[in-house]
Write an enzyme that holds these catalytic residues in place. Sequence first.
Site, PDB file in Angstrom:
ATOM      1  N   ARG A 213       0.829  -1.217   0.000  1.00  0.00           N
ATOM      2  CA  ARG A 213       0.000   0.000   0.000  1.00  0.00           C
ATOM      3  C   ARG A 213       0.857   1.257   0.000  1.00  0.00           C
ATOM      4  O   ARG A 213       0.640   2.179  -0.791  1.00  0.00           O
ATOM      5  CB  ARG A 213      -0.910   0.005   1.235  1.00  0.00           C
ATOM      6  CG  ARG A 213      -2.105  -0.898   1.083  1.00  0.00           C
ATOM      7  CD  ARG A 213      -2.878  -0.956   2.378  1.00  0.00           C
ATOM      8  NE  ARG A 213      -2.170  -1.808   3.323  1.00  0.00           N
ATOM      9  CZ  ARG A 213      -2.726  -2.820   3.986  1.00  0.00           C
ATOM     10  NH1 ARG A 213      -4.001  -3.064   3.838  1.00  0.00           N
ATOM     11  NH2 ARG A 213      -2.029  -3.557   4.812  1.00  0.00           N
TER      12      ARG A 213
ATOM     13  N   ARG B 291      11.584  -0.403   8.108  1.00  0.00           N
ATOM     14  CA  ARG B 291      12.142  -0.853   9.387  1.00  0.00           C
ATOM     15  C   ARG B 291      13.655  -0.881   9.236  1.00  0.00           C
ATOM     16  O   ARG B 291      14.185  -1.322   8.195  1.00  0.00           O
ATOM     17  CB  ARG B 291      11.649  -2.269   9.727  1.00  0.00           C
ATOM     18  CG  ARG B 291      10.213  -2.334  10.208  1.00  0.00           C
ATOM     19  CD  ARG B 291      10.031  -1.708  11.582  1.00  0.00           C
ATOM     20  NE  ARG B 291       8.655  -1.780  12.059  1.00  0.00           N
ATOM     21  CZ  ARG B 291       7.757  -0.813  11.918  1.00  0.00           C
ATOM     22  NH1 ARG B 291       8.089   0.318  11.296  1.00  0.00           N
ATOM     23  NH2 ARG B 291       6.527  -0.953  12.398  1.00  0.00           N
TER      24      ARG B 291
ATOM     25  N   ASP C 283      14.540   7.135   8.022  1.00  0.00           N
ATOM     26  CA  ASP C 283      13.544   7.458   9.056  1.00  0.00           C
ATOM     27  C   ASP C 283      13.517   6.366  10.117  1.00  0.00           C
ATOM     28  O   ASP C 283      12.841   6.508  11.128  1.00  0.00           O
ATOM     29  CB  ASP C 283      12.154   7.591   8.406  1.00  0.00           C
ATOM     30  CG  ASP C 283      11.085   8.063   9.389  1.00  0.00           C
ATOM     31  OD1 ASP C 283      11.392   8.957  10.216  1.00  0.00           O
ATOM     32  OD2 ASP C 283       9.957   7.541   9.348  1.00  0.00           O
TER      33      ASP C 283
ATOM     34  N   GLU D 117      16.273   1.484  17.407  1.00  0.00           N
ATOM     35  CA  GLU D 117      15.682   2.778  17.785  1.00  0.00           C
ATOM     36  C   GLU D 117      15.411   2.830  19.291  1.00  0.00           C
ATOM     37  O   GLU D 117      15.045   1.810  19.866  1.00  0.00           O
ATOM     38  CB  GLU D 117      14.363   2.973  17.019  1.00  0.00           C
ATOM     39  CG  GLU D 117      14.597   3.051  15.525  1.00  0.00           C
ATOM     40  CD  GLU D 117      13.304   3.114  14.725  1.00  0.00           C
ATOM     41  OE1 GLU D 117      12.230   3.253  15.332  1.00  0.00           O
ATOM     42  OE2 GLU D 117      13.389   3.021  13.502  1.00  0.00           O
TER      43      GLU D 117
ATOM     44  N   HIS E  44      12.060   8.465  13.150  1.00  0.00           N
ATOM     45  CA  HIS E  44      10.883   7.625  12.880  1.00  0.00           C
ATOM     46  C   HIS E  44       9.577   8.434  12.948  1.00  0.00           C
ATOM     47  O   HIS E  44       8.747   8.225  13.840  1.00  0.00           O
ATOM     48  CB  HIS E  44      10.826   6.441  13.867  1.00  0.00           C
ATOM     49  CG  HIS E  44       9.954   5.320  13.368  1.00  0.00           C
ATOM     50  ND1 HIS E  44      10.179   3.991  13.674  1.00  0.00           N
ATOM     51  CD2 HIS E  44       8.847   5.310  12.588  1.00  0.00           C
ATOM     52  CE1 HIS E  44       9.243   3.232  13.109  1.00  0.00           C
ATOM     53  NE2 HIS E  44       8.419   4.029  12.447  1.00  0.00           N
TER      54      HIS E  44
HETATM   55  C1  8YV Z   1       4.114   4.006  13.887  1.00  0.00           C
HETATM   56  C2  8YV Z   1       5.154   2.666  12.068  1.00  0.00           C
HETATM   57  O1  8YV Z   1       4.041   5.316  14.186  1.00  0.00           O
HETATM   58  O2  8YV Z   1       2.986   2.118  11.377  1.00  0.00           O
HETATM   59  C3  8YV Z   1       4.122   1.731  11.552  1.00  0.00           C
HETATM   60  O3  8YV Z   1       4.468   0.568  11.297  1.00  0.00           O
HETATM   61  O4  8YV Z   1       6.282   2.385  12.050  1.00  0.00           O
HETATM   62  C4  8YV Z   1       4.733   3.987  12.541  1.00  0.00           C
HETATM   63  O5  8YV Z   1       3.811   4.520  11.656  1.00  0.00           O
HETATM   64  C5  8YV Z   1       4.872   3.359  14.951  1.00  0.00           C
HETATM   65  O6  8YV Z   1       4.662   2.013  14.841  1.00  0.00           O
HETATM   66  C6  8YV Z   1       4.393   3.873  16.287  1.00  0.00           C
HETATM   67  O7  8YV Z   1       4.425   2.920  17.260  1.00  0.00           O
END
Ligand code: 8YV
Length: 326
Positions: free
Chosen positions: A154, A232, A256, A261, A279
């Site tokens: 997506r 990731r 990002d 992290e 992030h």
């Molecule tokens: C989130 C993210 O903000 O959606 C995801 O997988 O990495 C981010 O959009 C993050 O997971 C916040 O916990």
Amino acid sequence: MQPIDLLLLKPMQPSVMEALGRRFTLHRADLAPDRDRFYAEIGPRIRAMATGAQAPVDADLLARLPRLEIVASFGVGYDTIDTGAAATRGIIVTNTPDVLTDEVADLALGLLLATVRQIPQADRYLRAGHWPKAPYPLTATLRGRQVGILGLGRIGRAIARRLDSFGVRIAYHGRRRQDDVAYAYHPTLLDLARAVDILMVVAPGGPETDGLVGADILDALGPNGILINVARGSVVDEPALIAALTAGTIHSAGLDVFAREPHVPAELAALDHLVLLPHVGSASIQTRETMGRLVVDNLTSWFSGNGPLTPVPETPWSPPPRGIQA
Ligand code: 8YV
């Protein structure tokens, strides 16, 4: 309705905490002085969990929660949740897809442009008062580039749609060719990296993609190569990336996400031509509120007997046949 006990591993944003607090009895693991005692006491009562990508939900934790029915995760990626263990135990896992797609794609494009044209560096240059002495040095360009997308899901598609209007050529690699797009498909990531000079990483994290972007891939991108990662940190072999950037094997990177992290390797922070973000892909007020609402709505819907709204594919759910009471 009897109050339902819900476990939080860490606090979530205030609007989610308030909404959950109105509907559930909240139990915060992060506040428990003795975790073993905490789980021994309240574990058997817990029927729901709300969590974010930062807190792992593994088989050991699930085993301490024998009545757990649903894990509602804040975020589209759920690589820190052992969905296999959840599926085995009949636990539903939900995430927050779609509502953040455009936000993350916007950020990815911003990060790409910022990296190629050194926008943060130019801003720093102006603020440091260097402009009157000399114009900012000329930068790399997006013109004439070939952009590869690793993971045409997506968010990958939303990035590609935006890139369409930038006049760059687009190719992709993923588990399979997608027949409804005209972008060039490369059956291996190495083929893709050889064909492009910008690689945008949008593939999900987890064991299948761990370290996928290694030294060979970076080498194939070449000396003008730029790596953008909004997925990731685990998808990229971080030491290999540091080595490639330090040696000039590739030109730059816009990141990002990172392997550990919120820790960012000092070697990356020392390279001033990179663009590094904490992030923030989905981190607008509006999108985070919408994501939070979806977490709460998944839980509310489940406990109203209407099923989860956005279960992940590993823990599918279908309504019971008509006439059969759950
Ligand atoms: C989130 C993210 O903000 O959606 C995801 O997988 O990495 C981010 O959009 C993050 O997971 C916040 O916990």
